[in-house]
Design a protein around this motif. Structure first.
Motif, PDB file in Angstrom:
ATOM      1  N   PRO A   8      29.926 -84.252   2.646  1.00  0.00           N
ATOM      2  CA  PRO A   8      30.392 -83.766   1.351  1.00  0.00           C
ATOM      3  C   PRO A   8      31.010 -82.367   1.411  1.00  0.00           C
ATOM      4  O   PRO A   8      31.570 -81.894   0.431  1.00  0.00           O
ATOM      5  N   MET A   9      30.931 -81.700   2.556  1.00  0.00           N
ATOM      6  CA  MET A   9      31.483 -80.348   2.660  1.00  0.00           C
ATOM      7  C   MET A   9      33.005 -80.376   2.655  1.00  0.00           C
ATOM      8  O   MET A   9      33.629 -81.320   3.114  1.00  0.00           O
ATOM      9  N   LYS A  10      33.576 -79.290   2.146  1.00  0.00           N
ATOM     10  CA  LYS A  10      35.027 -79.140   2.118  1.00  0.00           C
ATOM     11  C   LYS A  10      35.376 -77.783   2.724  1.00  0.00           C
ATOM     12  O   LYS A  10      34.563 -76.867   2.739  1.00  0.00           O
ATOM     13  N   MET A  11      36.591 -77.681   3.235  1.00  0.00           N
ATOM     14  CA  MET A  11      37.048 -76.473   3.891  1.00  0.00           C
ATOM     15  C   MET A  11      38.355 -76.039   3.231  1.00  0.00           C
ATOM     16  O   MET A  11      39.220 -76.873   2.957  1.00  0.00           O
ATOM     17  N   LEU A  12      38.509 -74.750   2.975  1.00  0.00           N
ATOM     18  CA  LEU A  12      39.715 -74.203   2.356  1.00  0.00           C
ATOM     19  C   LEU A  12      40.570 -73.553   3.433  1.00  0.00           C
ATOM     20  O   LEU A  12      40.067 -72.814   4.279  1.00  0.00           O
ATOM     21  N   GLY A  13      41.869 -73.850   3.432  1.00  0.00           N
ATOM     22  CA  GLY A  13      42.761 -73.280   4.427  1.00  0.00           C
ATOM     23  C   GLY A  13      44.202 -73.331   3.964  1.00  0.00           C
ATOM     24  O   GLY A  13      44.478 -73.577   2.786  1.00  0.00           O
ATOM     25  N   PHE A  14      45.119 -73.121   4.887  1.00  0.00           N
ATOM     26  CA  PHE A  14      46.547 -73.064   4.590  1.00  0.00           C
ATOM     27  C   PHE A  14      47.300 -73.986   5.534  1.00  0.00           C
ATOM     28  O   PHE A  14      47.067 -73.960   6.743  1.00  0.00           O
ATOM     29  N   ILE A  15      48.202 -74.796   4.985  1.00  0.00           N
ATOM     30  CA  ILE A  15      49.032 -75.649   5.834  1.00  0.00           C
ATOM     31  C   ILE A  15      50.065 -74.757   6.508  1.00  0.00           C
ATOM     32  O   ILE A  15      50.825 -74.056   5.846  1.00  0.00           O
ATOM     33  N   THR A  16      50.069 -74.768   7.835  1.00  0.00           N
ATOM     34  CA  THR A  16      51.034 -73.957   8.574  1.00  0.00           C
ATOM     35  C   THR A  16      52.155 -74.809   9.152  1.00  0.00           C
ATOM     36  O   THR A  16      53.261 -74.321   9.314  1.00  0.00           O
ATOM     37  N   THR A  17      51.860 -76.064   9.477  1.00  0.00           N
ATOM     38  CA  THR A  17      52.868 -76.970   9.996  1.00  0.00           C
ATOM     39  C   THR A  17      52.550 -78.378   9.509  1.00  0.00           C
ATOM     40  O   THR A  17      51.429 -78.843   9.670  1.00  0.00           O
ATOM     41  N   GLU A  18      53.549 -79.024   8.928  1.00  0.00           N
ATOM     42  CA  GLU A  18      53.331 -80.384   8.430  1.00  0.00           C
ATOM     43  C   GLU A  18      53.737 -81.441   9.444  1.00  0.00           C
ATOM     44  O   GLU A  18      53.475 -82.612   9.256  1.00  0.00           O
ATOM     45  N   ASP A  19      54.374 -81.036  10.537  1.00  0.00           N
ATOM     46  CA  ASP A  19      54.797 -81.987  11.565  1.00  0.00           C
ATOM     47  C   ASP A  19      54.260 -81.529  12.913  1.00  0.00           C
ATOM     48  O   ASP A  19      54.813 -80.635  13.538  1.00  0.00           O
TER      49      ASP A  19
END
Length: 182
Positions: free
Chosen positions: A115-126
């Motif tokens: 059930p845990m979630k992690m917050l972050g930033f997308i740096t590369t989508e490919d």
């Protein structure tokens, strides 16, 4: 307790600003101080550093100086280790101040079977260039709380949800351990 809550944040901000000022002032200030002696005024080094950075930026808009900087860059890109270091530094700086900003999408990652979630930033989508098995993954940078460090995870897209909050709000939330920016 109120005194600590008031003084510590102010003191830490003043400390960081003063240390940053000293560092940037020393870039050119130390050699200027040796040459000028008592005439040197603290802050002149940082002012000169800003002027030089601005001048180089202005010069790069002109053909001749752009060619000269291109030559210097091509030399740096031919030296082993230096080319890797230069590329990483340049791409990192461009990700923050360039046209292609990296931390523009905030992502909430659901941990599989947890059930845990992690917050972050997308740096590369490919990330398929790393391997075909990663074609359905994205790169997520997760900063560490109370540090200027982090980890990059390759996460299946189905476990990623884009949040409608600003990167600044998310970074403040993460770096403060959830105390700020909520």
């Amino acid at each position: 307790m109120n005194g600590i809550l008031t003084i510590v944040p102010i003191g830490l901000v003043v400390y960081v600003v003063v240390q940053s000022f000293r560092f940037f002032d020393s870039l050119l200030g130390n050699s200027l101080h040796e040459k000028l002696g008592d005439v040197y005024v603290p802050g002149f080094g940082i002012l000169l550093t800003i002027v030089l950075i601005t001048l180089v930026g202005w010069l790069t808009t002109y053909w001749f100086s752009a060619q000269l900087i291109g030559i210097v860059e091509s030399i740096l890109q031919r030296i082993p280790f230096v080319k890797t270091l230069y590329k990483v530094i340049r791409e990192t700086i461009e990700s923050f101040v360039g046209e292609k900003k990296s931390f523009s999408k905030v992502a909430l990652v659901t941990m599989p079977n947890n059930p845990m979630k992690m917050l972050g930033f997308i740096t590369t989508e490919d990330v398929a260039k790393l391997g075909d098995e990663l074609s359905d993954h994205v790169a997520i940078y997760v900063p560490q709380t109370f540090q200027v460090a982090g980890l990059t995870f390759l996460v299946p897209k189905e476990h990623v949800q884009i949040l409608d909050i600003t990167p600044e709000e998310a970074m403040r939330f993460i770096l403060s351990g959830g105390v700020s920016g909520s």
